[in-house]
Design an enzyme around this catalytic site. Structure first.
Site, short mmCIF file in Angstrom:
data_model
loop_
_atom_site.label_atom_id
_atom_site.label_comp_id
_atom_site.label_asym_id
_atom_site.label_seq_id
_atom_site.Cartn_x
_atom_site.Cartn_y
_atom_site.Cartn_z
N PHE A 1 62.05 -26.40 -25.16
CA PHE A 1 62.55 -27.69 -25.63
C PHE A 1 61.41 -28.51 -26.21
CE2 PHE A 1 65.26 -26.08 -22.32
CZ PHE A 1 66.55 -26.37 -22.73
N TRP B 1 82.08 -31.67 -24.27
CA TRP B 1 80.78 -31.77 -24.94
C TRP B 1 80.81 -32.77 -26.08
CZ3 TRP B 1 78.65 -29.77 -29.75
CH2 TRP B 1 77.25 -29.72 -29.77
N VAL C 1 70.59 -33.15 -27.78
CA VAL C 1 71.59 -32.44 -26.99
C VAL C 1 71.43 -30.95 -27.25
CG1 VAL C 1 73.37 -32.68 -28.80
CG2 VAL C 1 74.06 -32.24 -26.44
N SER C 2 71.43 -30.18 -26.19
CA SER C 2 71.28 -28.73 -26.30
C SER C 2 72.65 -28.08 -26.40
CB SER C 2 70.53 -28.19 -25.08
OG SER C 2 69.24 -28.73 -25.01
N ALA C 3 72.65 -26.85 -26.90
CA ALA C 3 73.89 -26.10 -27.02
C ALA C 3 74.42 -25.76 -25.64
CB ALA C 3 73.66 -24.82 -27.82
#
Length: 591
Positions: A422, A258, A273-275
């Protein structure tokens, strides 16, 4: 009469179904010689079984090890499926693996399997228990799913009020899994109700291990189902799978670092960027098969693109679109540096999909659309799947992520809902997003009366506000802030406000109000020009000005419905002029 054929002789030479089980089948002896029971499955057991001189035609995974040994891997199960072995899962680890590999051919069965299938946020620990290391694998604790099954039955029978059941379950969930047991649940029930030790519910809970072992019930039902099949259906193996099968989302994400994609040159994190847990949950909902052609809307950092490429494998292809050209250039360089060869990127309006690039087996969107674009459906192959965040209602913060499938006739049907949301899907690049406040009906910006410049702005959104002039809305909002009262919340400690929010989006009552309240964060509740009552979705607290009768009425209706959340909703697809509008309904109301 002639003797058995060589094929029949082969079938009769040994057990045709191997069952890996421990505490779920303790004390049970199977009389049918076609079944053989082995200890709980662990890593390496399936390859060893397939390597035997006479491997079985079917495998039932019931119990398996989690912590004291490596658990059975997805790759091992997929190898068995490729070899033509039918693989069933139920009760415990088997149910979890069946959910994860249902699109690759593993068959799930039973109450526990259905629970995990419809509620993807559940933890592995909910099926775990402590037991003796050798047969008969006597349990020393009780798994949460068994306690939940008991509470469900007791509430359904009218022996326990729903709110008591919720508290009992929450109390067990807060315990480390070795500490969970029915004796604890019985003691908790007595504390909540003041019931005597001789109370019928107390006695039932104390006997819960014997009466409500749903893991055992699931396993026995699966074995009876297999044993009762008509002659010929248990014999022989299935046709081996011709395509490669994935190791699963966890393995794909383990293959992609990541930080390589999310980190910026100054040591920070890219905003787009998402978790990883959010990405993992949605990719499991997407369930792309190996060799899939995948359309991704929202390349962002490129991390999810790399994971999708890993899932699709060397015979698959990912085509990813982002509205920001700089992000495309950055992601393309990173993907090239990590030798990701099965991904193509394009800068453009994601609402158009990838013109001329379909058909796609999967569409994965990371931006919230007002409508599911018609182009996505048009570029989707029959039986293809779209996973996308969508706006469900006009007011702010009323969105969710849905899973849709295209039928052979070309229609879209809704399958599942989860709470992830989102930033909006835009037709032009944007450098920042201020959150749902952009869609609110009234916002008190920093500098307004009673508004702290160091706090995010207070905003409100609801249909009732749209019928009021903008200046009057602001006056009402300022009055709510000024005249709020310090009172106790009507929501109990064990109630999930996010589930309440999901329910409100399904029933869409007239007073539905969403808000951001400084100090409380995102809130949901009921409002009118005369007052508002709001509960935070992610923390304790309460915001009230005026009467909260409407909020209490909505909470009462939610409780009467069984406190449904996202897992009890289904998407409903409404064709529109340029795409598909999505709403949600309670599953039992869906048509």
């Amino acid at each position: 009469m002639s003797g058995p054929s060589p094929e029949d002789a082969h079938r009769m030479s040994g057990p045709r179904t191997v069952v890996f089980a421990g505490p779920s089948l303790r004390g049970i002896r199977l009389r049918n010689p076609a079944f053989a029971v082995r200890p709980p499955v662990r890593r390496g057991d399936l390859p060893a079984l397939l390597a035997e001189d006479d491997p079985p035609d079917a495998v039932c995974l019931v119990d398996g090890y989690f912590h004291h040994a490596l658990s059975v891997g997805h790759r091992e199960i997929l190898a068995a499926l490729r070899a033509g072995v039918r693989v069933y899962g139920c009760s415990s680890l088997g149910a979890l693996r069946a959910v994860e590999l249902r699109d690759q051919g593993m068959a799930g069965h039973g109450w526990v399997y259905r629970r995990y299938l419809t509620e993807p946020g559940r933890g592995d620990d909910e099926v775990a228990l402590v037991h003796s290391p050798e047969p008969p694998y006597e349990p020393r604790s009780d798994p949460l799913v068994n306690v939940e099954f008991a509470i469900t039955r007791l509430v359904g029978a009218g022996l326990v009020p729903a709110w008591i059941g919720e508290r009992l379950l929450a109390g067990q969930r807060d315990l480390f899994y070795p500490e969970r047991d029915f004796t604890q649940a019985a003691a908790h029930y007595r504390r909540l109700t003041g019931a005597a030790a001789t109370d019928s519910v107390v006695r039932l809970l104390r006997r819960g291990r014997a009466l409500f072992d749903v893991k055992r019930l699931d396993a026995l039902h699966l074995l009876r189902t297999l044993d009762a099949r008509p002659a010929g259906t248990r014999e022989g193996r299935t046709t081996p799978m011709k395509t490669e099968t994935p190791d699963g989302v966890a393995s794909a994400m383990a293959a992609v670092t990541w930080d390589d994609y999310a980190a910026t040159d100054d040591g920070g994190r890219l905003p787009q960027v998402s978790a990883p847990p959010v990405i993992a949950a949605l990719l499991r909902l997407l369930a792309p098969p190996p060799g899939a052609r995948i359309l991704e809307i929202g390349t962002g950092s490129g991390y999810s693109t790399a994971v999708l490429a890993e899932l699709a494998g060397p015979t698959g292809l990912v085509r990813s679109v982002d509205i920001v050209p700089e992000l495309i250039d950055r992601a393309a360089a990173l993907l090239k540096s990590h030798d990701v060869a099965n991904a193509e990127l394009m800068a453009g309006d994601g609402r158009a999909g990838w013109p001329g690039g379909g058909p796609f087996d999967r569409v994965m969107a990371w931006a919230t659309a007002d409508l599911v674009p018609e182009s996505w459906a048009r570029q989707l192959a029959p039986d293809g799947v779209i996973v996308a965040p969508v706006r469900l209602l006009p007011q702010a913060a009323c969105a969710a992520t849905v899973r849709l499938r295209r039928t052979p006739g070309g229609d879209l049907i809704g399958e599942a809902v989860t709470g992830a949301t989102f930033a909006p899907l835009d037709h032009a690049p944007r450098r920042s997003w201020s959150g749902p406040a952009e869609q609110a009906d009234v916002v008190l910006e920093a500098g307004d009366e009673d508004e702290d410049e160091d706090e995010p702005p207070f905003w409100l959104s609801g249909h009732w506000l749209t019928e009021i002039a903008p200046d009057e809305r602001r006056a009402i909002a300022r009055a709510f802030l000024r005249d709020r009262s310090d009172v106790h919340s009507p929501v109990t400690d064990d109630e999930n406000v996010q589930a309440f929010h999901a329910y409100l989006m399904a029933v869409n009552p007239a007073p539905l109000t969403t808000a951001f309240v400084p100090g409380l964060g995102m809130c949901v509740g009921a409002g009118s020009p005369a007052g508002v009552a709001l509960v935070p979705t992610r923390q304790s607290g309460y915001f009230r000005c005026g009467s909260d009768d409407e909020l209490r009425d909505l909470l009462g209706a939610w409780r009467a419905a069984g406190r449904p959340g996202f897992g009890e909703l289904v998407p409903v697809v409404h064709p529109a002029e340029s795409g598909y509008r999505i709403t949600v309904e309670l599953a039992r109301e869906a048509r």
